[in-house]
Design a protein around this motif. Structure first.
Motif, PDB file in Angstrom:
ATOM      1  N   LEU A  32      23.097  34.357  -1.891  1.00  0.00           N
ATOM      2  CA  LEU A  32      23.351  33.183  -1.060  1.00  0.00           C
ATOM      3  C   LEU A  32      22.196  32.191  -1.089  1.00  0.00           C
ATOM      4  O   LEU A  32      22.409  30.971  -1.185  1.00  0.00           O
ATOM      5  N   VAL A  33      20.981  32.685  -1.013  1.00  0.00           N
ATOM      6  CA  VAL A  33      19.811  31.800  -1.032  1.00  0.00           C
ATOM      7  C   VAL A  33      19.683  31.112  -2.395  1.00  0.00           C
ATOM      8  O   VAL A  33      19.392  29.915  -2.469  1.00  0.00           O
ATOM      9  N   ALA A  34      19.920  31.846  -3.474  1.00  0.00           N
ATOM     10  CA  ALA A  34      19.850  31.235  -4.804  1.00  0.00           C
ATOM     11  C   ALA A  34      20.925  30.169  -4.970  1.00  0.00           C
ATOM     12  O   ALA A  34      20.670  29.091  -5.519  1.00  0.00           O
ATOM     13  N   GLY A  35      22.139  30.448  -4.490  1.00  0.00           N
ATOM     14  CA  GLY A  35      23.203  29.450  -4.551  1.00  0.00           C
ATOM     15  C   GLY A  35      22.868  28.214  -3.735  1.00  0.00           C
ATOM     16  O   GLY A  35      23.098  27.080  -4.170  1.00  0.00           O
ATOM     17  N   GLY A  36      22.310  28.415  -2.546  1.00  0.00           N
ATOM     18  CA  GLY A  36      21.904  27.279  -1.718  1.00  0.00           C
ATOM     19  C   GLY A  36      20.781  26.477  -2.357  1.00  0.00           C
ATOM     20  O   GLY A  36      20.761  25.242  -2.282  1.00  0.00           O
ATOM     21  N   ALA A  37      19.830  27.165  -2.972  1.00  0.00           N
ATOM     22  CA  ALA A  37      18.727  26.465  -3.635  1.00  0.00           C
ATOM     23  C   ALA A  37      19.225  25.640  -4.809  1.00  0.00           C
ATOM     24  O   ALA A  37      18.803  24.495  -5.007  1.00  0.00           O
ATOM     25  N   VAL A  38      20.146  26.209  -5.602  1.00  0.00           N
ATOM     26  CA  VAL A  38      20.704  25.464  -6.740  1.00  0.00           C
ATOM     27  C   VAL A  38      21.525  24.284  -6.236  1.00  0.00           C
ATOM     28  O   VAL A  38      21.462  23.187  -6.807  1.00  0.00           O
ATOM     29  N   LEU A  39      22.274  24.476  -5.151  1.00  0.00           N
ATOM     30  CA  LEU A  39      23.046  23.378  -4.584  1.00  0.00           C
ATOM     31  C   LEU A  39      22.120  22.245  -4.155  1.00  0.00           C
ATOM     32  O   LEU A  39      22.363  21.074  -4.478  1.00  0.00           O
ATOM     33  N   GLY A  40      21.065  22.575  -3.441  1.00  0.00           N
ATOM     34  CA  GLY A  40      20.120  21.543  -2.992  1.00  0.00           C
ATOM     35  C   GLY A  40      19.426  20.847  -4.150  1.00  0.00           C
ATOM     36  O   GLY A  40      19.294  19.620  -4.155  1.00  0.00           O
ATOM     37  N   LEU A  41      18.982  21.596  -5.122  1.00  0.00           N
ATOM     38  CA  LEU A  41      18.303  21.010  -6.274  1.00  0.00           C
ATOM     39  C   LEU A  41      19.241  20.145  -7.102  1.00  0.00           C
ATOM     40  O   LEU A  41      18.876  19.048  -7.542  1.00  0.00           O
ATOM     41  N   ALA A  42      20.471  20.622  -7.298  1.00  0.00           N
ATOM     42  CA  ALA A  42      21.439  19.844  -8.076  1.00  0.00           C
ATOM     43  C   ALA A  42      21.827  18.561  -7.353  1.00  0.00           C
ATOM     44  O   ALA A  42      21.988  17.510  -7.981  1.00  0.00           O
ATOM     45  N   TYR A  43      21.958  18.608  -6.026  1.00  0.00           N
ATOM     46  CA  TYR A  43      22.283  17.378  -5.301  1.00  0.00           C
ATOM     47  C   TYR A  43      21.114  16.406  -5.357  1.00  0.00           C
ATOM     48  O   TYR A  43      21.296  15.196  -5.485  1.00  0.00           O
TER      49      TYR A  43
END
Length: 179
Positions: A32-43
């Motif tokens: 979950l944390v990795a997915g959230g980090a990728v979401l934030g970085l990609a946005y």
């Protein structure tokens, strides 16, 4: 089943039970944390909610799928021909639960992507499938990696004077065929 023990007083101990193992819950948290980090970085890089959401959910589903595949392989390796039916049924139930969790996560990710404001064939029909495909492929990668990492029987076991398998001599084959 996990257990947490808390000493609440000098003569009082409370036991808390929770499903799964603490290590597995931490792996889910990492997904979950990795997915959230990728979401934030990609946005932050693209300023596109569609791209960021697809990448973030695909990352989370991929890591979770790999972990679930590894758990499936470990559960299957623990079973053999002499395992009692009760344990086999229990293992099948846990495998069904893992499959339900993985399928529900993929469906939830698809619903999130479909509800984004972007429209079109790709946004509405193809991109919602990406996290499910990534999760399924990573599960298969975990199964394959686990199988490839198992040690096989050494080749020297089949060669040498004390080998259990021998190639029959040509003379022995000719006499067996003639009789």
């Amino acid at each position: 089943m996990g257990q947490m023990i808390r000493q609440t007083g000098p003569n009082t101990t409370r036991y808390y039970w929770y499903p799964g193992d603490k290590k597995e819950w931490l792996r889910a948290l990492v997904a979950l944390v990795a997915g959230g980090a990728v979401l934030g970085l990609a946005y932050w890089l693209t300023r596109s909610w569609l791209t960021a959401t697809v990448l973030g959910l695909s990352t989370a589903c991929g890591i979770a799928g790999f972990n679930l595949g590894r758990r499936d392989l470990n559960a299957a390796d623990a079973l053999n021909a002499r395992t009692p039916r009760r344990e086999v049924t229990s293992a099948a139930g846990r495998a069904a639960w893992r499959g339900l969790v993985e399928g529900s996560a993929a469906a939830f990710a698809a619903l999130i992507i479909v509800q984004l404001p972007a429209t079109g064939l790709v946004a509405d029909w193809l991109l919602p499938l990406v996290p499910a495909v990534v999760g399924g492929m990573s599960r298969q990668a975990a199964l394959l990696a686990g199988r490839l990492s198992h040690a096989s029987e050494p080749a020297s076991e089949f060669a040498g004077p004390d080998a259990t398998r021998r190639i029959p001599d040509a003379d022995t084959d000719a006499t067996q065929v003639a009789s």
